[in-house]
Design an enzyme around this catalytic site. Sequence first.
Site, PDB file in Angstrom:
ATOM      1  N   SER A 148     -33.472  66.406  -9.277  1.00  0.00           N
ATOM      2  CA  SER A 148     -33.245  67.431  -9.603  1.00  0.00           C
ATOM      3  C   SER A 148     -33.179  67.297 -11.233  1.00  0.00           C
ATOM      4  CB  SER A 148     -31.864  68.433  -9.354  1.00  0.00           C
ATOM      5  OG  SER A 148     -31.575  69.382 -10.244  1.00  0.00           O
ATOM      6  N   TYR A 162     -23.018  67.866  -8.083  1.00  0.00           N
ATOM      7  CA  TYR A 162     -24.252  67.807  -7.424  1.00  0.00           C
ATOM      8  C   TYR A 162     -24.951  67.240  -8.333  1.00  0.00           C
ATOM      9  CZ  TYR A 162     -28.849  69.917  -6.224  1.00  0.00           C
ATOM     10  OH  TYR A 162     -30.179  70.306  -6.052  1.00  0.00           O
TER      11      TYR A 162
END
Length: 253
Positions: A148, A162
């Site tokens: 990501s 995260y």
Amino acid sequence: MEDESGNRIAIVSGASRGIGAAVAHAAAAAGYGVVVNYSADAEGAHAVVRRVVAQGGRALAVQADVSQPADVVRLFDEAGDWGTVTAVINNAAITGNQIGTLVEVPAEKVQRVVDVNVTGMIFMCQEAVRRLSTDHGGNGGNIVNISSTATKAGSPGTWVHYAATKGAVDVLTVGLASEVAKQGIRVNAVAPGSTKTGLHAAAGMPDRVEKLNPTIPMGRGAEPEEVAAAVMWLMSGEAGYITGAVLPVAGGR
């Protein structure tokens, strides 16, 4: 040395929806038999399988929690019974369905996010090497990890926990790529930016992608299919000299 037998199998973890589902469809369209892995969303996984089959592809849904080593071994065993595994796309990841500052995230959610996003991906990579590596009698192949671009800014105020796990994914990708480069395996990662999936709604912010649009040079979030296209390119012969790369798919952000 990648298997060109026509019976290539791609395992896609967390493939019941979103990016994983898009990758499953793209891999099937490219001629892979696709193992659609899921942890809890059986309905979603079987819907992906039905769509793949309706379009003339081959797909099989297999339940497995990637954070559990025995489940990972069973997942690869079931895939291996169906054909030759030559591609593993590690997409399974969670946020804990909570948006807020790091201090607000309960310990049990932090632990579960790390278990799935980091430990689970390590387990998947270990088993992939055992099955694909020419040193272990395999035919070679590809591992593509889904990272990501949250690693750039750290997602303050939303998902710091995260983002931290995705930083670990990048390091895992680079290190493993170097270890297995002479074993017929290429290891790369795709790092999506803001992407139109159900991840945001599940965490209570269904309009999060739209709110981020002004911060993206291209002015919009990614479609899951655009991320899947990057995955498929990294798995293709056109990317045959690429390993250890983390490819951003983020509209310039």
